[in-house]
Design a protein around this motif. Structure first.
Motif, PDB file in Angstrom:
ATOM      1  N   UNK A   1       0.836  -1.187   0.000  1.00 36.66           N
ATOM      2  CA  UNK A   1       0.000   0.000   0.000  1.00 36.66           C
ATOM      3  C   UNK A   1       0.875   1.243   0.000  1.00 36.66           C
ATOM      4  N   UNK A   2       0.560   2.186  -0.891  1.00 34.31           N
ATOM      5  CA  UNK A   2       1.260   3.460  -0.990  1.00 34.31           C
ATOM      6  C   UNK A   2       0.237   4.555  -0.697  1.00 34.31           C
ATOM      7  N   UNK A   3       0.426   5.255   0.410  1.00 41.53           N
ATOM      8  CA  UNK A   3      -0.516   6.304   0.823  1.00 41.53           C
ATOM      9  C   UNK A   3       0.220   7.622   0.959  1.00 41.53           C
ATOM     10  N   UNK A   4      -0.512   8.719   0.713  1.00 39.80           N
ATOM     11  CA  UNK A   4       0.088  10.049   0.815  1.00 39.80           C
ATOM     12  C   UNK A   4      -0.756  10.916   1.739  1.00 39.80           C
ATOM     13  N   UNK A   5      -0.317  12.155   1.923  1.00 46.71           N
ATOM     14  CA  UNK A   5      -1.019  13.104   2.788  1.00 46.71           C
ATOM     15  C   UNK A   5      -1.635  14.239   1.992  1.00 46.71           C
ATOM     16  N   UNK A   6      -1.968  13.992   0.758  1.00 46.79           N
ATOM     17  CA  UNK A   6      -2.539  15.026  -0.090  1.00 46.79           C
ATOM     18  C   UNK A   6      -4.037  15.172   0.077  1.00 46.79           C
ATOM     19  N   UNK A   7      -4.658  15.911  -0.832  1.00 47.56           N
ATOM     20  CA  UNK A   7      -6.113  16.159  -0.736  1.00 47.56           C
ATOM     21  C   UNK A   7      -6.953  14.971  -1.191  1.00 47.56           C
ATOM     22  N   UNK A   8      -6.332  13.918  -1.688  1.00 47.53           N
ATOM     23  CA  UNK A   8      -7.095  12.790  -2.187  1.00 47.53           C
ATOM     24  C   UNK A   8      -7.437  12.945  -3.663  1.00 47.53           C
ATOM     25  N   UNK A   9      -8.138  11.963  -4.188  1.00 45.06           N
ATOM     26  CA  UNK A   9      -8.498  11.961  -5.604  1.00 45.06           C
ATOM     27  C   UNK A   9      -9.982  12.296  -5.728  1.00 45.06           C
ATOM     28  N   UNK A  10     -10.356  13.280  -6.532  1.00 42.71           N
ATOM     29  CA  UNK A  10     -11.780  13.596  -6.719  1.00 42.71           C
ATOM     30  C   UNK A  10     -12.548  12.366  -7.212  1.00 42.71           C
ATOM     31  N   UNK A  11     -13.797  12.271  -6.783  1.00 40.93           N
ATOM     32  CA  UNK A  11     -14.592  11.089  -7.125  1.00 40.93           C
ATOM     33  C   UNK A  11     -14.780  10.944  -8.628  1.00 40.93           C
ATOM     34  N   UNK A  12     -14.863  12.054  -9.366  1.00 46.86           N
ATOM     35  CA  UNK A  12     -15.046  11.955 -10.812  1.00 46.86           C
ATOM     36  C   UNK A  12     -13.759  11.565 -11.525  1.00 46.86           C
ATOM     37  N   UNK A  13     -12.625  11.728 -10.851  1.00 45.25           N
ATOM     38  CA  UNK A  13     -11.330  11.369 -11.448  1.00 45.25           C
ATOM     39  C   UNK A  13     -10.952   9.936 -11.091  1.00 45.25           C
ATOM     40  N   UNK A  14     -11.436   9.461  -9.951  1.00 41.57           N
ATOM     41  CA  UNK A  14     -11.021   8.149  -9.435  1.00 41.57           C
ATOM     42  C   UNK A  14     -11.173   7.011 -10.451  1.00 41.57           C
ATOM     43  N   UNK A  15     -12.272   6.939 -11.223  1.00 38.35           N
ATOM     44  CA  UNK A  15     -12.368   5.822 -12.180  1.00 38.35           C
ATOM     45  C   UNK A  15     -11.403   5.903 -13.348  1.00 38.35           C
ATOM     46  N   UNK A  16     -10.708   7.058 -13.502  1.00 36.57           N
ATOM     47  CA  UNK A  16      -9.875   7.240 -14.691  1.00 36.57           C
ATOM     48  C   UNK A  16      -8.385   7.347 -14.385  1.00 36.57           C
ATOM     49  N   UNK A  17      -7.984   7.096 -13.144  1.00 38.97           N
ATOM     50  CA  UNK A  17      -6.583   7.338 -12.794  1.00 38.97           C
ATOM     51  C   UNK A  17      -5.638   6.399 -13.530  1.00 38.97           C
ATOM     52  N   UNK A  18      -6.127   5.231 -13.977  1.00 33.83           N
ATOM     53  CA  UNK A  18      -5.262   4.288 -14.686  1.00 33.83           C
ATOM     54  C   UNK A  18      -5.418   4.376 -16.203  1.00 33.83           C
ATOM     55  N   UNK A  19      -6.214   5.341 -16.677  1.00 29.12           N
ATOM     56  CA  UNK A  19      -6.378   5.493 -18.123  1.00 29.12           C
ATOM     57  C   UNK A  19      -5.108   6.083 -18.725  1.00 29.12           C
ATOM     58  N   UNK A  20      -4.839   5.675 -19.937  1.00 29.46           N
ATOM     59  CA  UNK A  20      -3.651   6.193 -20.626  1.00 29.46           C
ATOM     60  C   UNK A  20      -3.827   7.665 -20.970  1.00 29.46           C
ATOM     61  N   UNK A  21      -2.765   8.415 -20.757  1.00 24.98           N
ATOM     62  CA  UNK A  21      -2.680   9.843 -21.071  1.00 24.98           C
ATOM     63  C   UNK A  21      -3.688  10.676 -20.282  1.00 24.98           C
ATOM     64  N   UNK A  22      -4.240  10.079 -19.200  1.00 29.90           N
ATOM     65  CA  UNK A  22      -5.162  10.870 -18.367  1.00 29.90           C
ATOM     66  C   UNK A  22      -4.348  11.608 -17.316  1.00 29.90           C
ATOM     67  N   UNK A  23      -4.434  12.923 -17.338  1.00 26.94           N
ATOM     68  CA  UNK A  23      -3.644  13.723 -16.403  1.00 26.94           C
ATOM     69  C   UNK A  23      -4.496  14.852 -15.861  1.00 26.94           C
ATOM     70  N   UNK A  24      -4.051  15.326 -14.685  1.00 30.71           N
ATOM     71  CA  UNK A  24      -4.551  16.574 -14.105  1.00 30.71           C
ATOM     72  C   UNK A  24      -5.950  16.438 -13.553  1.00 30.71           C
ATOM     73  N   UNK A  25      -6.236  17.224 -12.551  1.00 33.92           N
ATOM     74  CA  UNK A  25      -7.560  17.414 -11.978  1.00 33.92           C
ATOM     75  C   UNK A  25      -7.574  18.788 -11.346  1.00 33.92           C
TER      76      UNK A  25
END
Length: 525
Positions: free
Chosen positions: A440-464
């Protein structure tokens, strides 16, 4: 839900049964009415005649002997009925005689007696003072026809009782015959329904099998068409659709192959000039302190962008190998804690990463691919989540599969979905009772927005909106996921309740079986 064949058989049977019962019922009641009416009219007509011939010729106030003789004579009719005669003698006493001892006035219903003895006024169509009346009754288990009349001219009153048992037996035989005919009609309808269902459903079954084969990827599936009915039209439509689909898929496959070849060729062609450019940038980097301060920012930009371009080309070549199915595992026994430490140390992340891993956790993995996975996950956490980044390592036993268990939710889309491909199953290496490695790799950031979460592993998907713009290529997490898949593992992303994003890597501790199967598949190709 019952099958279509069973429903057709049931409908045919119900229709046939309803029609047969209706027809049999109508036939029975019509026949019953005709049989009883014929027997009744014959008996009444004969009784009327014999009553006039025998009782009407008796002298006024006959003796009981005379009445008895008349009753016996009347009962000798071909209609085979019993006779009861009643009259008053000269001395005023009433005399009731019968042709058989089984028939008496007590067997005649009171209503019939009153009607027979009632004197009618003259007039109308029938001027006779007395009329002939009849009634059907059941005495014991035997049906009878009872009739009575009073002889005109103050003559005796006569009653007739005729058994309708022969007619009842005939009607019972008729009912049994109709019931048997109904049963045969029902059996025939079931057989007819089976034949009709087979005729109708056989093409439907062939169509269903063809659709299943088409869904399994056998795009050359076609149906044999014969006839001009609606099913034949449906088969022609299926064949036309299958042909169009095969042509379309072939066209898309050709375009995809061309696209992959273009990416691979482009990556290979870029490597030669990139090698030269990289050599120049290394020289510029070594001489950076001696450069004019005015051009130093430009040189620094060239160096950083050259490194990014080099990383992009390497990532594109790696993605091309995954798409072509040529990526293979080179397995070795790895101490996972040492591997994670080496990854962090090689990239100078020791001060920003907290490691929670016990020494001695050995897994049989591909060290280079595990390093790629860890570098992408930890680097992504440092860039977007902020330090400290925590990396924890543990092992788990895969529980035995429970009946009806639901498949595990997968966070993020499979990279191949962008090309119209379906995600493959990668849980096959997790055999019940075997061990798996969980990182498990965890960070202390703001987290991933719910609308971005399903796409984090998509190719060339960047930024939120909540994270700074990435300077990467957008391929890192997708390559990490592909490297996990080739091990037979999985990566999922979620947000921690305490804040920050958590990426969980699950790998089998020994994917040798999966690697051997992949090698065999590659040899077949």
């Amino acid at each position: 839900m019952p099958s279509l064949r069973l429903r057709l058989v049931i409908v045919f049977a119900l229709v046939a049964l309803s029609a047969a019962v209706a027809a049999s019922g109508i036939a029975y009641w019509l026949t019953r009415d005709a049989v009883l009416t014929r027997a009744q009219n014959a008996a009444l007509g004969d009784f009327r005649k014999t009553l006039g011939d025998h009782a009407g010729t008796l002298p006024p106030r006959p003796t009981c002997e005379q009445l008895q003789d008349a009753a016996v004579a009347m009962s000798r009719s071909t209609q085979n009925y019993e006779v009861l005669l009643i009259d008053r003698q000269r001395d005023g006493q009433r005399c009731a005689v019968t042709s058989s001892g089984a028939f008496s006035l007590d067997d005649v219903p009171r209503k019939l007696q009153r009607a027979v003895g009632k004197r009618r006024t003259s007039g109308g169509g029938n001027g006779a003072a007395y009329h002939l009346y009849w009634q059907r009754v059941t005495q014991g288990d035997t049906p009878y026809l009872l009739s009575g009349a009073t002889v005109i001219g103050d003559g005796p009153t006569g009653y007739m009782r005729k058994s309708l048992e022969p007619e009842r037996d005939d009607l019972t035989s008729l009912a049994w015959s109709l019931a048997i005919a109904t049963g045969l009609a029902l059996i025939g309808s079931v057989l007819l329904a089976q034949a009709a269902a087979s005729t109708v459903l056989r093409p439907v079954q062939r169509l269903g099998e063809a659709a299943r084969r088409l869904g399994e990827g056998q795009l050359d599936t076609r149906l044999k068409v014969s006839g001009t009915d609606e099913l034949a039209d449906l088969s022609r439509t299926f064949n036309a659709t299958a042909a169009a689909l095969e042509e379309r898929v072939a066209d898309l496959s050709a375009r995809e192959q061309a696209s992959r070849r273009f990416v691979a060729d482009m990556s290979h062609e870029l490597r030669t000039p990139l090698t030269a450019i990289s050599a120049v940038t290394e020289v510029l980097e070594d001489e950076q302190e001696n450069l004019d301060p005015m051009i130093e920012p430009a040189v620094q930009l060239v160096i950083s962008e050259t490194r990014r371009l080099n990383d992009l080309v390497e990532n594109l070549m790696e993605v091309t190998r995954f798409d072509a199915g040529t990526a293979r595992l080179v397995l070795d026994n790895v101490d996972v804690a040492d591997q994670v430490t080496a990854c962090i140390d090689a990239r100078a992340w020791l001060d920003a990463v907290e490691l929670d891993a016990e020494r001695g956790i050995i897994a049989r993995l591909d060290p280079r691919r595990l390093d790629v996975i860890l570098a992408n996950l930890i680097g992504n956490a440092l860039k977007h989540g902020g330090s400290p980044v925590r990396v924890s390592v543990r092992t788990e036993e895969c529980p035995a599969e429970q009946p009806g268990a639901q498949p595990r939710e997968q966070h993020g889309a499979h990279p191949g979905e962008q090309h119209g491909e379906q995600p493959e199953e990668h849980a096959g290496a997790f055999e019940p009772g075997s061990g798996k490695l969980v990182i498990e790799v965890s960070d202390n950031g703001p987290g991933i927005p719910e609308d971005v979460l399903p796409h984090v592993f998509d190719r060339f998907y960047k930024a939120s909106a909540s994270r700074p713009r990435s300077e990467g290529s957008g391929l890192g997490l997708s390559i990490a996921l592909e490297n996990a898949h080739i091990h037979g593992g999985e990566i999922t992303a979620r947000n921690s309740p305490e804040g920050g994003a958590v990426f969980t890597l699950e790998l089998p501790q020994d994917p040798s079986r999966l690697a051997a199967a992949a090698d065999e598949e590659g040899d077949d190709r």
